[in-house]
Motif scaffolding. Structure first.
Motif, mmCIF file in Angstrom:
data_model
loop_
_atom_site.group_PDB
_atom_site.id
_atom_site.type_symbol
_atom_site.label_atom_id
_atom_site.label_comp_id
_atom_site.label_asym_id
_atom_site.label_seq_id
_atom_site.Cartn_x
_atom_site.Cartn_y
_atom_site.Cartn_z
ATOM 1 N N THR A 82 7.694 1.508 -9.338
ATOM 2 C CA THR A 82 6.745 1.704 -10.432
ATOM 3 C C THR A 82 5.346 1.615 -9.819
ATOM 4 O O THR A 82 5.197 1.516 -8.600
ATOM 5 C CB THR A 82 6.908 0.636 -11.523
ATOM 6 N N VAL A 83 4.353 1.625 -10.642
ATOM 7 C CA VAL A 83 2.987 1.456 -10.149
ATOM 8 C C VAL A 83 2.397 0.177 -10.736
ATOM 9 O O VAL A 83 2.819 -0.309 -11.779
ATOM 10 C CB VAL A 83 2.092 2.660 -10.516
ATOM 11 N N TYR A 84 1.426 -0.395 -10.034
ATOM 12 C CA TYR A 84 0.747 -1.591 -10.510
ATOM 13 C C TYR A 84 -0.701 -1.497 -10.073
ATOM 14 O O TYR A 84 -1.071 -0.702 -9.196
ATOM 15 C CB TYR A 84 1.391 -2.857 -9.930
ATOM 16 N N GLU A 85 -1.549 -2.286 -10.689
ATOM 17 C CA GLU A 85 -2.967 -2.279 -10.348
ATOM 18 C C GLU A 85 -3.207 -3.191 -9.164
ATOM 19 O O GLU A 85 -2.708 -4.311 -9.107
ATOM 20 C CB GLU A 85 -3.797 -2.752 -11.549
ATOM 21 N N SER A 86 -3.967 -2.685 -8.198
ATOM 22 C CA SER A 86 -4.227 -3.466 -6.998
ATOM 23 C C SER A 86 -5.125 -4.660 -7.314
ATOM 24 O O SER A 86 -5.705 -4.768 -8.398
ATOM 25 C CB SER A 86 -4.884 -2.588 -5.928
ATOM 26 N N MET A 87 -5.232 -5.558 -6.347
ATOM 27 C CA MET A 87 -5.955 -6.806 -6.572
ATOM 28 C C MET A 87 -7.415 -6.573 -6.933
ATOM 29 O O MET A 87 -7.977 -7.293 -7.749
ATOM 30 C CB MET A 87 -5.844 -7.681 -5.318
ATOM 31 N N TYR A 120 16.622 2.837 -15.827
ATOM 32 C CA TYR A 120 15.309 2.239 -15.697
ATOM 33 C C TYR A 120 14.210 3.247 -15.999
ATOM 34 O O TYR A 120 14.450 4.447 -16.102
ATOM 35 C CB TYR A 120 15.130 1.685 -14.290
ATOM 36 N N LYS A 121 13.004 2.761 -16.110
ATOM 37 C CA LYS A 121 11.845 3.628 -16.312
ATOM 38 C C LYS A 121 10.995 3.602 -15.058
ATOM 39 O O LYS A 121 10.392 2.580 -14.732
ATOM 40 C CB LYS A 121 11.020 3.185 -17.516
ATOM 41 N N ALA A 122 10.994 4.692 -14.328
ATOM 42 C CA ALA A 122 10.234 4.789 -13.085
ATOM 43 C C ALA A 122 8.944 5.546 -13.339
ATOM 44 O O ALA A 122 8.962 6.645 -13.879
ATOM 45 C CB ALA A 122 11.058 5.487 -12.016
ATOM 46 N N ILE A 123 7.845 4.959 -12.974
ATOM 47 C CA ILE A 123 6.542 5.590 -13.181
ATOM 48 C C ILE A 123 5.970 5.918 -11.820
ATOM 49 O O ILE A 123 5.812 5.041 -10.965
ATOM 50 C CB ILE A 123 5.587 4.658 -13.929
ATOM 51 N N ASN A 124 5.616 7.196 -11.619
ATOM 52 C CA ASN A 124 5.055 7.611 -10.327
ATOM 53 C C ASN A 124 3.549 7.749 -10.414
ATOM 54 O O ASN A 124 3.052 8.288 -11.368
ATOM 55 C CB ASN A 124 5.656 8.951 -9.914
#
Length: 494
Positions: free
Chosen positions: A105-110, A490-494
């Motif tokens: 998935t994606v996440y916001e960097s620090m 699952y839910k995969a976000i690119n």
């Protein structure tokens, strides 16, 4: 209490991972010695005249000349219907384990200025996902100790997929450019399946960059086969691509010598439409063309157009031309030494499916002049080609490439789907049971071990809760027999 919860989560993850050794790791034998690479190839390839317009961008320290070509042909073969590149940062391979799936998935960097990839594990029994990091008290936010989340120093490469192969998951990242924006490194990382470790395997390229956001070189395709990673280093527009072979055990890499242009024709910059491996061979097409003088470099202004399919013997280093292939075709795939390919008649909006048995030197017509309302891709590097795939059990055909995208105003796309047996029997026409009764939707197609996977995007409207998007799966045999029950994973976000 929070620390105890985090330790419990890490313990649960470790137990779940032990129960879910990936299907990619069915064979765990060590890499064995093979024969040496023959740099000269065969008579059809004059390596003395071959030059690489991107070779100066590659870190020369990783190129090993005449090194032993170790292969482990007991490892699983590549998954040709699973490892395809989808442009627009939408590549998401299916990484199946015995009891679940790995996905990103994606996440916001620090620092909050961009999003990065994070690895997860989905357990079939519990239908729950856990982040692929067993580090106690880890915050999973891109810190340097987290095994699941990329750090700010690890930008996503143009080919953004993770690949499951052997006992590991692999991914290409690019480092941030140097302070003077002059260099950037593309590195291959490896993850163990328990979330315990992420390690750097090799530096694949060190390209020159023009700006911080526009590197001069990209890693655009990857294939894992026989203990090797084959990858394409592709430059910006007008630059020639090259194929490299990396030994996953030693981290040593070398460029595969590819044929020169023929009859003064130019190699199209995105010539490698699709590379794949089958048995002892790596297959790759090169498209050549001559453009009319003072004309734009488009298909309409091309007076010469020819595609050659080559194959490189992984064990001996020899290169052969698959000479029976037509000059122009839309797509191809290979299984058990047989090439399956599609040809599009753009004028009449029909396509045909053929097979070529290389050993027997025999071409067969499997399906001819299948009528469609509209067809686009005629050439192997065209947008939305009639694409044939195989999972080594069936042949699948999508008439608009890897991605099907529906919107009411997208009238210039044909959305059709077929399944064939290897002898040309049509087993299915069309897809049923998906939540496609919407104003807009899209999906990316994959097939793996007799199962179809669609990374479905319901394209929700602003403010609408998205409960439909996710990866859907159905057994190919069930779909052929009339089944319509897709399992949402699952839910995969690119």
């Amino acid at each position: 209490m929070k620390q105890k919860a985090k330790r419990l989560s890490a313990f649960i993850l470790t137990v779940a991972m032990i129960l879910s050794l990936t299907a990619c790791s069915e064979n765990t034998t060590s890499v064995t010695s093979g024969t040496s690479i023959n740099e000269s190839g065969n008579e059809s390839v004059d390596n003395s005249e071959i030059t690489s317009e991107t070779s100066s961008d590659v870190n020369e320290n990783i190129t090993v000349q005449n090194s032993p070509n170790k292969v482990d042909d007991t490892l699983p073969q590549c998954e040709p219907a699973n490892m395809r590149i989808v442009l627009g940062n939408r590549t998401q391979s299916i990484m199946k384990g015995n009891e679940g799936y790995y996905y990103s998935t994606v996440y916001e960097s620090m620092n909050g200025w961009r999003t990065l990839n994070a690895l997860h594990y989905y357990d079939n029994k519990t239908e729950k996902s856990l982040i692929l990091c067993s580090k106690p008290q880890c915050t999973h936010d891109g810190n340097e100790f987290c095994t699941a989340t990329a750090t700010d120093k690890m930008s996503v490469s143009f080919d953004s997929a993770y690949y499951c192969y052997g006992n590991f998951i692999y991914k290409v990242f690019s480092t941030r450019p140097t302070a003077d924006n002059s260099t950037q490194e593309f590195k291959l990382y490896r993850y163990d399946l328990m979330g315990n470790e992420r390690s750097e395997i090799a530096t694949l390229a060190t390209p020159v960059v023009t700006t911080e956001d526009m590197p001069h070189t990209y890693i655009t395709q990857s294939v894992f086969h026989y203990g090797k990673m084959f990858y394409v280093i592709h430059g910006d527009v007008g630059m020639k691509a090259d194929i490299y072979m990396l030994d996953l055990e030693s981290g040593e890499s070398k460029r595969i010598m590819t044929p020169t242009t023929e009859d003064g024709a130019k190699r199209i910059s995105d010539a490698f439409g699709f590379i794949t491996a089958d048995g002892d061979w790596l297959y790759y097409p090169i498209r050549y063309g001559k453009y009319n003088s003072n004309g734009q470099q488009t298909d309409a202004n091309m007076s010469y157009d020819k595609t050659f399919l080559y194959r490189f013997n992984i064990k001996t280093g020899e290169t052969e031309t698959v000479s029976a292939m037509p000059d122009i075709y839309s797509s191809y795939t290979v299984n058990d030494g047989i090439v399956y390919y599609t040809v599009v008649d753009r004028k009449n909006n029909t396509f045909s499916l053929y097979s070529y048995d290389i050993t027997a030197d025999k071409t067969a017509t499997l399906a001819e002049n299948i009528q469609q309302n509209y067809l686009d891709g005629k050439y192997i590097v065209s947008n939305n080609p009639v694409t044939v795939y195989t999972d080594r059990q069936y042949l699948y055909i999508s008439t608009c490439g890897d991605t099907q995208h529906y919107r009411e105003d997208l009238t210039d796309r044909e959305r059709d789907f077929y399944i064939y047996s290897f002898d040309g029997k049509q087993l299915l026409h069309g897809l049923k049971g998906l939540p496609t009764d919407r104003e807009e939707w899209s999906f990316v197609f994959h097939a793996l071990n007799g199962e179809i996977y669609l990374n479905f995007n319901a394209c929700p409207k602003e403010g609408e809760e998205d409960v439909l998007s996710g990866v859907y799966m159905i057994k190919t045999e069930d779909l052929i027999n009339g089944g319509t029950e897709w399992k949402k994973l699952y839910k995969a976000i690119n």
